[in-house]
Design a protein around this motif. Structure first.
Motif: not given
Length: 158
Positions: A137-139, A141-142, A144-150
């Motif tokens: 779930e933590a992975q 969540e990571m 899904r975070e917007e930081g991955w998009d950038t």
């Protein structure tokens, strides 16, 4: 003392006038002697037979007594063997019951130990699943975070 055939043979009678006929008396005495000798012989034979029969009877009485004693000894021996067999059987049964109780107790102890180990493994599996789920779930969540998009855009632009 009984008369013997010789006593009868040697018996002399006094003579008298107008007495018995001497030849007739002698003939009668000869006949009495023969019969008396025959009876004495028969009596002696019967005594010998009686002695032989008494000897046989004593022999058979001894055999009977010996057999009776032997039967008593055999019966006592059989009773003793029977009693010893019963005692031995009881000891074997008691030993078997002890062994059975020991085996049952050991099995119960092992069963309890295995049950405890199973419970411990279930707890550990539950904890592992919970931790693994939390990690996933933590992975996620990571991801899904917007930081991955950038991060993805900058990696693509390079």
């Amino acid at each position: 003392m009984p008369l013997t055939p010789l006593d009868i043979h040697n018996k002399e009678f006094s003579r008298s006038f107008r007495g018995y006929d001497e030849d007739e008396v002698n003939e009668f005495l000869d006949q009495v002697i023969k019969d008396y000798e025959s009876i004495l012989r028969e009596n002696n034979e019967l005594k010998e037979q009686l002695a032989a029969l008494k000897e046989k009877l004593d022999h058979f009485a001894n055999i009977e007594e010996t057999l009776s004693k032997t039967i008593i000894v055999a019966q006592e021996t059989a009773d003793e063997v029977k009693n010893n067999s019963k005692k031995e059987a009881q000891l074997i049964i008691k030993e078997a019951e002890k062994n059975a109780d020991r085996i049952i107790n050991e099995s119960l102890a092992k069963s309890r130990k295995v049950a405890l180990e199973i419970e411990e493994l279930k707890k550990q599996a539950s904890i592992y699943r919970t931790r693994f789920r939390t990690l996933l779930e933590a992975q996620l969540e990571m991801l899904r975070e917007e930081g991955w998009d950038t991060f993805e855009k900058s990696a693509v632009n390079e």
